[in-house]
Motif scaffolding. Structure first.
Motif, PDB file in Angstrom:
ATOM      1  N   UNK A 177       0.867  -1.191   0.000  1.00  0.00           N
ATOM      2  CA  UNK A 177       0.000   0.000   0.000  1.00  0.00           C
ATOM      3  C   UNK A 177       0.897   1.232   0.000  1.00  0.00           C
ATOM      4  N   UNK A 178       0.663   2.123  -0.942  1.00  0.00           N
ATOM      5  CA  UNK A 178       1.494   3.330  -1.030  1.00  0.00           C
ATOM      6  C   UNK A 178       0.609   4.566  -0.928  1.00  0.00           C
ATOM      7  N   UNK A 179       1.096   5.548  -0.194  1.00  0.00           N
ATOM      8  CA  UNK A 179       0.351   6.796  -0.057  1.00  0.00           C
ATOM      9  C   UNK A 179       0.694   7.744  -1.205  1.00  0.00           C
ATOM     10  N   UNK A 180      -0.330   8.445  -1.683  1.00  0.00           N
ATOM     11  CA  UNK A 180      -0.106   9.470  -2.705  1.00  0.00           C
ATOM     12  C   UNK A 180      -0.317  10.868  -2.124  1.00  0.00           C
ATOM     13  N   UNK A 181      -0.439  10.926  -0.796  1.00  0.00           N
ATOM     14  CA  UNK A 181      -0.764  12.216  -0.174  1.00  0.00           C
ATOM     15  C   UNK A 181       0.297  13.278  -0.470  1.00  0.00           C
ATOM     16  N   UNK A 182       1.573  12.904  -0.346  1.00  0.00           N
ATOM     17  CA  UNK A 182       2.644  13.879  -0.611  1.00  0.00           C
ATOM     18  C   UNK A 182       2.560  14.378  -2.049  1.00  0.00           C
ATOM     19  N   UNK A 183       2.336  13.424  -2.946  1.00  0.00           N
ATOM     20  CA  UNK A 183       2.295  13.803  -4.353  1.00  0.00           C
ATOM     21  C   UNK A 183       1.124  14.749  -4.623  1.00  0.00           C
ATOM     22  N   UNK A 184      -0.026  14.421  -4.058  1.00  0.00           N
ATOM     23  CA  UNK A 184      -1.208  15.259  -4.277  1.00  0.00           C
ATOM     24  C   UNK A 184      -0.985  16.654  -3.686  1.00  0.00           C
ATOM     25  N   UNK A 185      -0.354  16.689  -2.512  1.00  0.00           N
ATOM     26  CA  UNK A 185      -0.058  17.986  -1.885  1.00  0.00           C
ATOM     27  C   UNK A 185       0.842  18.818  -2.815  1.00  0.00           C
ATOM     28  N   UNK A 186       1.853  18.169  -3.353  1.00  0.00           N
ATOM     29  CA  UNK A 186       2.777  18.881  -4.255  1.00  0.00           C
ATOM     30  C   UNK A 186       2.054  19.339  -5.522  1.00  0.00           C
ATOM     31  N   UNK A 187       1.211  18.473  -6.060  1.00  0.00           N
ATOM     32  CA  UNK A 187       0.492  18.848  -7.288  1.00  0.00           C
ATOM     33  C   UNK A 187      -0.380  20.073  -7.037  1.00  0.00           C
ATOM     34  N   UNK A 188      -1.084  20.054  -5.921  1.00  0.00           N
ATOM     35  CA  UNK A 188      -1.961  21.185  -5.616  1.00  0.00           C
ATOM     36  C   UNK A 188      -1.126  22.456  -5.431  1.00  0.00           C
ATOM     37  N   UNK A 189       0.024  22.299  -4.787  1.00  0.00           N
ATOM     38  CA  UNK A 189       0.884  23.474  -4.559  1.00  0.00           C
ATOM     39  C   UNK A 189       1.455  24.014  -5.866  1.00  0.00           C
ATOM     40  N   UNK A 190       1.801  23.116  -6.763  1.00  0.00           N
ATOM     41  CA  UNK A 190       2.484  23.528  -7.995  1.00  0.00           C
ATOM     42  C   UNK A 190       1.542  23.777  -9.167  1.00  0.00           C
ATOM     43  N   UNK A 191       0.262  23.554  -8.934  1.00  0.00           N
ATOM     44  CA  UNK A 191      -0.722  23.820  -9.995  1.00  0.00           C
ATOM     45  C   UNK A 191      -1.663  24.923  -9.489  1.00  0.00           C
ATOM     46  N   UNK A 192      -1.241  26.179  -9.611  1.00  0.00           N
ATOM     47  CA  UNK A 192      -2.030  27.274  -9.037  1.00  0.00           C
ATOM     48  C   UNK A 192      -3.409  27.424  -9.684  1.00  0.00           C
ATOM     49  N   UNK A 193      -3.585  26.844 -10.874  1.00  0.00           N
ATOM     50  CA  UNK A 193      -4.892  26.945 -11.542  1.00  0.00           C
ATOM     51  C   UNK A 193      -5.953  26.092 -10.846  1.00  0.00           C
ATOM     52  N   UNK A 194      -5.530  25.100 -10.055  1.00  0.00           N
ATOM     53  CA  UNK A 194      -6.504  24.183  -9.432  1.00  0.00           C
ATOM     54  C   UNK A 194      -7.267  24.912  -8.326  1.00  0.00           C
ATOM     55  N   UNK A 195      -8.609  24.934  -8.464  1.00  0.00           N
ATOM     56  CA  UNK A 195      -9.460  25.575  -7.447  1.00  0.00           C
ATOM     57  C   UNK A 195     -10.091  24.545  -6.532  1.00  0.00           C
ATOM     58  N   UNK A 196     -10.191  23.309  -7.036  1.00  0.00           N
ATOM     59  CA  UNK A 196     -10.930  22.278  -6.308  1.00  0.00           C
ATOM     60  C   UNK A 196     -10.179  20.961  -6.399  1.00  0.00           C
ATOM     61  N   UNK A 197      -9.955  20.344  -5.244  1.00  0.00           N
ATOM     62  CA  UNK A 197      -9.418  18.984  -5.213  1.00  0.00           C
ATOM     63  C   UNK A 197     -10.538  18.058  -4.767  1.00  0.00           C
ATOM     64  N   UNK A 198     -10.745  16.995  -5.510  1.00  0.00           N
ATOM     65  CA  UNK A 198     -11.731  15.987  -5.109  1.00  0.00           C
ATOM     66  C   UNK A 198     -10.981  14.679  -4.872  1.00  0.00           C
ATOM     67  N   UNK A 199     -11.046  14.205  -3.638  1.00  0.00           N
ATOM     68  CA  UNK A 199     -10.363  12.953  -3.295  1.00  0.00           C
ATOM     69  C   UNK A 199     -11.283  11.795  -3.678  1.00  0.00           C
ATOM     70  N   UNK A 200     -10.803  10.980  -4.595  1.00  0.00           N
ATOM     71  CA  UNK A 200     -11.631   9.880  -5.102  1.00  0.00           C
ATOM     72  C   UNK A 200     -11.750   8.764  -4.071  1.00  0.00           C
ATOM     73  N   UNK A 201     -10.653   8.495  -3.387  1.00  0.00           N
ATOM     74  CA  UNK A 201     -10.645   7.433  -2.392  1.00  0.00           C
ATOM     75  C   UNK A 201      -9.358   7.594  -1.595  1.00  0.00           C
ATOM     76  N   UNK A 202      -9.415   7.310  -0.305  1.00  0.00           N
ATOM     77  CA  UNK A 202      -8.223   7.429   0.519  1.00  0.00           C
ATOM     78  C   UNK A 202      -8.305   8.666   1.402  1.00  0.00           C
ATOM     79  N   UNK A 203      -7.273   8.874   2.233  1.00  0.00           N
ATOM     80  CA  UNK A 203      -7.299   9.997   3.171  1.00  0.00           C
ATOM     81  C   UNK A 203      -7.231  11.350   2.460  1.00  0.00           C
ATOM     82  N   UNK A 204      -7.804  12.359   3.109  1.00  0.00           N
ATOM     83  CA  UNK A 204      -7.695  13.720   2.583  1.00  0.00           C
ATOM     84  C   UNK A 204      -6.358  14.287   3.064  1.00  0.00           C
TER      85      UNK A 204
END
Lengths: 90, 663
Positions: B205-232
């Motif tokens: 089992x691998x966490x993608x939380x760090x990656x998602x955090x980085x993506x949100x930080x580095x993609x300033x155009x993103x206004x909304x994150x929707x978590x499909x499954x897993x921890x927020x």
């Protein structure tokens, strides 16, 4: 480099490039069997063999010596290269 | 002529949708099409009549005018159906005559043993609820929606919800590194990011939380994150809204019939090139071209029906994911498998296929090789009673692999399909009217006028570079951030003006089948003879113990033609390349290919360079063995193998012979 090493070198090279494990069987017991007449090597192969021998045995082969008399059989190649190596040492 | 692997079943051919379409077309144009060759000749020569007839026949949900069918005759600039409008999602989600609304649309199986089924009504309701939520967030047609997603139903639901609004979807799989994801999504500036925040692969089992955090930080155009499954993930950038999918879609779904229709070329999907030569290209595919090409490939070439069950082994980062999704437009249930196909052992996926009664199984030569190398006997694992076709793509399926499938798995038609990301479809496909020839693709894609370019010019048969000479609807509508079309032109048309040049070297046979020989830029020229690397692979991969192979040309001043062949091999676990095996490989190539095909060097390596899309990169290996730095290490899945190649003593660029050096 002993004559047996030179012999092995030629057999391995023939296997690597043309006969893939069957060079020794193709030459058979008669180690003076003609390469050209028995399909062991063609003329392009001759050139490649000489270049390979120069590199692998660290000898310079005089292009005037490149003739069937010196290279057209396993025995002739081994004899010629051995002689060149001896000459280089003395 | 290549031996026939399997002759067409007369009854299947007679009742196939390809036959039905041929008869329909015959009625329209007033002449008979007794075979595929005559049908395809007409479809290529009169492609406007063909595509118009196909749209009529397929009964897709469209509005507007069918005329003109295509404006312009140049492949590069022609536009199909400028007056036609459609909604891609509605075509996939609508109730279909004869299809049970409570029957499965999607079936999920995971390596952890989970099974879920979503029926067509539920899928529609969920996707349209996602559309309602996106609309509330201000997402509009043309906005980009991105996803980091597992191959799971929720990813397809949100994709369809986005498409329903006319948003442009782009997804990547969890195995893509953060930098590579950013290299893609930063170009697109998405407004919404959907993400799974964990995944399980091969029992880990691998966490993608760090990656998602980085993506949100580095993609300033993103206004909304929707978590499909897993921890927020915690600690997200300020200003971004975060929701879980179940909360996000807890809304009244939009009405299917109220969805807006968009132009035929409306941007639907963005796919990415591998990026081996720089920043990945963002290839934009239109809704109409994608839908039309996929429905054609599914119904005519694959004969897919609602009674089938399709499984194609893919991830959300590969075009086959989009391809399988469109099967919903035909009413065919789609199986999704989330996880490793070889955990806990290599039989796991086979058992799933058997249990789920999969009728069309899409896989890759690598998976077939995995089964073979693992000593798996599929016949002993299941009966595969429902299985009626096996599809393979991603790389070349060789003759010996056809034999293995027939002898150890099931002798059903093998569709060795080939095309790709650039056309979100295929140039080579299955065909119920034609035989399967051993090692070959059954037929060319209907209506795509594929030729080979070789001396002295364009030919319908022979060996050469694959080109397409007529306009086709699934050509990309444009490349992102390429306003003048310069990159688009450079990618597909610069090499041969006016012709779509695909970059594959192929053999189009006189009997109508085709064989891919490798990438055009992988072609070697040895002593004046052009050799496709695949000509070696078909021989080498049939030798016991050889798992993978790659052939590249290395400049060699000592060789008469100035270059020689280097063959890299990966052997089965625990095996070492000894002299005996080396000579066995050389002998096989000399006898089964030609003496020119015999490599000067055979080197055992632990792996072969692969792009992030999983394709072998001969280019990277060729650069290394010729002493050049590979263009982009970040574009490779396994850049560490380059270091192995660099250090390998047998792979060093050759020096001139002693005599030449002295000169």
């Amino acid at each position: 480099m002993q004559p047996s090493d030179i012999r092995r070198l030629v057999i391995d090279w023939l296997d690597d490039n043309y006969h893939f494990g069957e060079a020794e069987a193709l030459i058979g017991d008669d180690e003076d069997k003609s390469f050209l007449r028995n399909g062991v090597l063609d003329s392009l192969g001759f050139v490649k063999l000489i270049l390979h021998l120069e590199d692998a045995c660290n000898v310079q082969i005089d292009r005037k010596d490149v003739s069937p008399a010196n290279f057209d059989s396993l025995l002739k190649v081994v004899t010629y290269v051995s002689a060149q190596l001896t000459k280089a040492r003395t | 002529m290549t031996p026939i692997y399997l002759a067409p079943d007369a009854a299947v051919a007679q009742h196939s949708q390809m036959r039905a379409f041929a008869d329909c077309a015959a009625g329209v144009v007033g002449r008979a099409f007794p075979d595929y060759a005559s049908l395809n000749r007409w479809a290529c020569d009169d492609f406007r009549a063909f595509w118009r007839t196909f749209v009529d026949w397929s009964r897709l949900d469209i509005s507007g005018n069918l005329d003109p069918v295509c404006v312009g005759d140049a492949v590069e600039t022609a536009r199909f159906f400028p007056g036609l409008r459609l909604n891609y999602a509605r075509n996939l989600l609508r109730p279909l005559s004869g299809v049970d609304e409570r029957g499965p649309a999607l079936i999920l199986r995971t390596e952890s043993g989970e099974r879920r089924e979503i029926d067509r009504a539920a899928l529609r309701s969920r996707a349209l609820a996602v559309a309602a939520a996106l609309q509330e967030q201000g997402v509009r047609a043309g906005d980009r929606v991105a996803a980091l997603a597992r191959n799971a139903p929720e990813a397809l639901e949100v994709c369809l919800g986005s498409a329903a609004l006319g948003a442009t979807w782009s997804s990547v799989a969890p195995d893509l590194g953060t930098e590579a994801v950013l290299g893609r999504f930063q170009q697109l500036e998405p407004v919404v990011l959907f993400a799974h925040t964990e995944y399980v692969h091969h029992g880990v089992r691998r966490s993608l939380e760090d990656r998602v955090r980085t993506l949100v930080a580095e993609l300033p155009s993103v206004r909304q994150l929707v978590v499909l499954d897993g921890p927020v993930p915690a600690g997200l950038r300020d200003g971004v809204r975060v929701s879980r999918l179940e909360d996000f879609r807890a809304r009244q779904p939009l009405e299917l019939d109220a969805l807006e229709d968009f132009p035929f070329d409306h941007p639907l999907f963005v796919l990415f090139s591998s990026g081996t030569t720089g920043v990945p290209k963002c290839i934009v595919h239109g809704a109409g071209g994608t839908l039309l090409e996929h429905v054609k490939e599914h119904r005519l070439h694959t004969d897919l029906r609602p009674t089938d069950r399709l499984y194609f082994h893919t991830s959300a980062g590969w075009m086959m994911w989009n391809w399988q999704l469109t099967a919903l437009a035909t009413g065919t249930p789609v199986l999704l498998y989330d996880g490793s196909p070889s955990f806990p052992d290599a039989t796991v996926l086979l058992r799933v296929l058997d249990e789920e009664r999969i009728s069309v199984f899409g896989t890759s030569p690598a998976y077939i090789q995995l089964l073979k190398e693992s000593g798996v006997e599929p016949r002993a694992v299941g009966r595969f009673e429902a299985l009626r076709a096996l599809q393979s793509t991603g790389s070349i399926l060789y003759d010996a692999q056809f034999d293995w499938i027939g002898e150890h798995f099931k002798r059903v038609p093998i569709h060795s399909i080939s095309g790709g990301t650039d056309i979100i479809g295929c140039f080579m496909l299955g065909n119920p009217l034609m035989p399967v020839y051993r090692g070959e693709s059954q037929s060319l894609s209907l209506g795509l006028d594929v030729r080979v370019l070789a001396e002295p010019g364009l030919q319908r048969t022979g060996v050469g570079d694959l080109v397409c000479v007529n306009p086709f609807p699934s050509r990309p509508v444009f490349i992102w951030n390429d306003p003048q079309g310069a990159r688009f032109h450079a990618s597909y048309f610069a090499e041969n003006e006016g012709l779509w040049t695909h970059g594959d070297r192929v053999h189009l046979t006189e009997w109508g089948s085709a064989r891919v020989l490798g990438r055009s830029d992988g072609t070697m020229k040895i002593r004046g003879v052009r050799i496709g690397p695949a000509e070696l692979y078909s021989v080498v991969l049939a030798i016991p113990g050889v798992s993978e192979a790659m052939a590249v040309e290395q400049a060699d001043p000592r060789e008469p033609g100035g270059s020689r062949i280097i063959l890299l091999v990966v052997l089965a676990a625990g095996q070492t390349l000894d002299r005996e095996q080396t000579l066995r490989i050389k002998k096989a190539l000399s006898q089964k290919a030609s003496p020119v095909h015999v490599p000067a060097v055979i080197a055992q390596v632990s792996g072969l360079p692969q792009t992030l899309n999983g394709k072998y990169s001969e280019r990277a290996a060729r650069d290394i063995v010729n002493g050049r730095a590979p263009p982009n290490r970040a574009a490779l899945r396994n850049p560490e193998v380059l270091d192995e190649l660099l250090a390998h003593p047998a792979l060093q660029p050759p020096q001139p012979f002693m005599g030449d050096r002295a000169k």
